[in-house]
Design an enzyme around this catalytic site. Structure first.
Site, PDB file in Angstrom:
ATOM      1  N   HIS A 109       0.856  -1.189   0.000  1.00 15.03           N
ATOM      2  CA  HIS A 109       0.000   0.000   0.000  1.00 15.03           C
ATOM      3  C   HIS A 109       0.891   1.238   0.000  1.00 15.03           C
ATOM      4  O   HIS A 109       1.854   1.300   0.774  1.00 15.03           O
ATOM      5  CB  HIS A 109      -0.906  -0.006   1.235  1.00 15.03           C
ATOM      6  CG  HIS A 109      -1.829   1.165   1.292  1.00 15.03           C
ATOM      7  ND1 HIS A 109      -2.968   1.245   0.517  1.00 15.03           N
ATOM      8  CD2 HIS A 109      -1.775   2.308   1.991  1.00 15.03           C
ATOM      9  CE1 HIS A 109      -3.574   2.404   0.759  1.00 15.03           C
ATOM     10  NE2 HIS A 109      -2.867   3.063   1.652  1.00 15.03           N
ATOM     11  N   THR A 141      -6.052  -8.508   5.825  1.00 13.22           N
ATOM     12  CA  THR A 141      -7.131  -8.938   6.707  1.00 13.22           C
ATOM     13  C   THR A 141      -8.423  -8.296   6.196  1.00 13.22           C
ATOM     14  O   THR A 141      -8.396  -7.513   5.246  1.00 13.22           O
ATOM     15  CB  THR A 141      -6.854  -8.510   8.172  1.00 13.22           C
ATOM     16  OG1 THR A 141      -6.648  -7.089   8.195  1.00 13.22           O
ATOM     17  CG2 THR A 141      -5.638  -9.212   8.740  1.00 13.22           C
ATOM     18  N   ASP A 145      -6.767  -2.213   4.097  1.00  9.34           N
ATOM     19  CA  ASP A 145      -5.451  -1.615   4.369  1.00  9.34           C
ATOM     20  C   ASP A 145      -5.053  -1.680   5.839  1.00  9.34           C
ATOM     21  O   ASP A 145      -4.388  -0.780   6.361  1.00  9.34           O
ATOM     22  CB  ASP A 145      -5.388  -0.161   3.847  1.00  9.34           C
ATOM     23  CG  ASP A 145      -5.582  -0.098   2.342  1.00  9.34           C
ATOM     24  OD1 ASP A 145      -5.230  -1.080   1.659  1.00  9.34           O
ATOM     25  OD2 ASP A 145      -6.110   0.907   1.843  1.00  9.34           O
ATOM     26  N   GLU A 174       8.922   0.955  -2.921  1.00 14.74           N
ATOM     27  CA  GLU A 174       8.054  -0.228  -3.012  1.00 14.74           C
ATOM     28  C   GLU A 174       8.811  -1.376  -3.674  1.00 14.74           C
ATOM     29  O   GLU A 174       8.729  -2.526  -3.259  1.00 14.74           O
ATOM     30  CB  GLU A 174       6.790   0.093  -3.822  1.00 14.74           C
ATOM     31  CG  GLU A 174       5.869   1.096  -3.156  1.00 14.74           C
ATOM     32  CD  GLU A 174       4.587   1.327  -3.952  1.00 14.74           C
ATOM     33  OE1 GLU A 174       4.061   0.382  -4.554  1.00 14.74           O
ATOM     34  OE2 GLU A 174       4.112   2.484  -3.977  1.00 14.74           O
TER      35      GLU A 174
END
Ligand code: GAR
Length: 201
Positions: A109, A141, A145, A174
């Protein structure tokens, strides 16, 4: 040999970083498939050019989120993955889908979670006036986020930053932290205790 399935929606530069690291660093893993929810995701071409199996489950052909997720799950499970890697996969996932891959699905994210969930994270960061921004790798989950954090990287926010310049600076990070985190997972170095990720060397 662990099996990795990567989900993308677009250009797939994070997918590419994971593929390159897996091959170049000789992980005990193979990329079993790259799957997209869009036929025109340009990352599919890169994956195919590397001899990786690709598939598309077209999300806009499904009116119900549950039906799409069920079809996607069926496609993913044809490849019996040990880990599912979300790499710019721009879908909100149903609780049943998330539960099925609990403890074996990672996401990246573009913010320092728990700040700036959802979309337009670079705009959110600029509007908030933060001086540090970044990216987070986390287990997926049911809550959007959220989920145990595996890795984060921070970058400075400059006075003259635009969404694009900030996105570019974050994206470079990232491409470093995501392959590293996926490698730690496939090498069995990660365990989840409650909401906390522990690393066993
Ligand atoms: C990346 O910046 C990734 O963090 C973000 O989308 C971009 C995809 O780029 N993901 C999300 O916003 C997920 N909510 P890529 O297709 O080049 O990897």
């Amino acid at each position: 040999m662990k099996k990795i399935v990567i989900l993308i929606s677009g250009r797939g530069s994070n997918m590419q970083a994971v593929v390159e690291a897996c091959v170049n660093q000789k992980w005990p893993a193979q990329i079993a498939a790259v799957i997209s929810n869009k036929t025109d995701a340009s990352g599919l071409e890169y994956a195919a050019s590397k001899g990786i199996q690709t598939a598309v489950v077209v999300s806009k052909e499904f009116s119900q989120r549950e039906a799409f997720d069920a079809a996607l799950q069926q496609k993913i499970d044809e490849f019996s993955p040990d880990i599912v890697v979300l790499a710019g996969f721009m879908r909100i996932l149903t609780p049943a889908f998330v539960k099925h891959y609990a403890g074996r699905m990672l996401n990246i994210h573009p913010s320092l979670l728990p700040s700036f969930v959802g979309l337009a994270t670079h705009r959110q960061a600029l509007d908030a006036g933060v001086k540090l921004h970044g990216a987070t790798v986390h287990f997926v989950t049911a809550e959007l986020d959220h989920g145990p954090i595996v890795a984060q990287a921070a970058v400075p926010v400059h006075n003259d930053d635009t969404e694009n310049s900030l996105a570019q600076r974050v994206l470079e990070q990232e491409h470093i932290i995501y392959p590293r985190a996926v490698r730690q997972f496939v090498e069995g170095k990660i365990s989840i205790v409650g909401n906390i990720v522990r690393f066993n060397d």
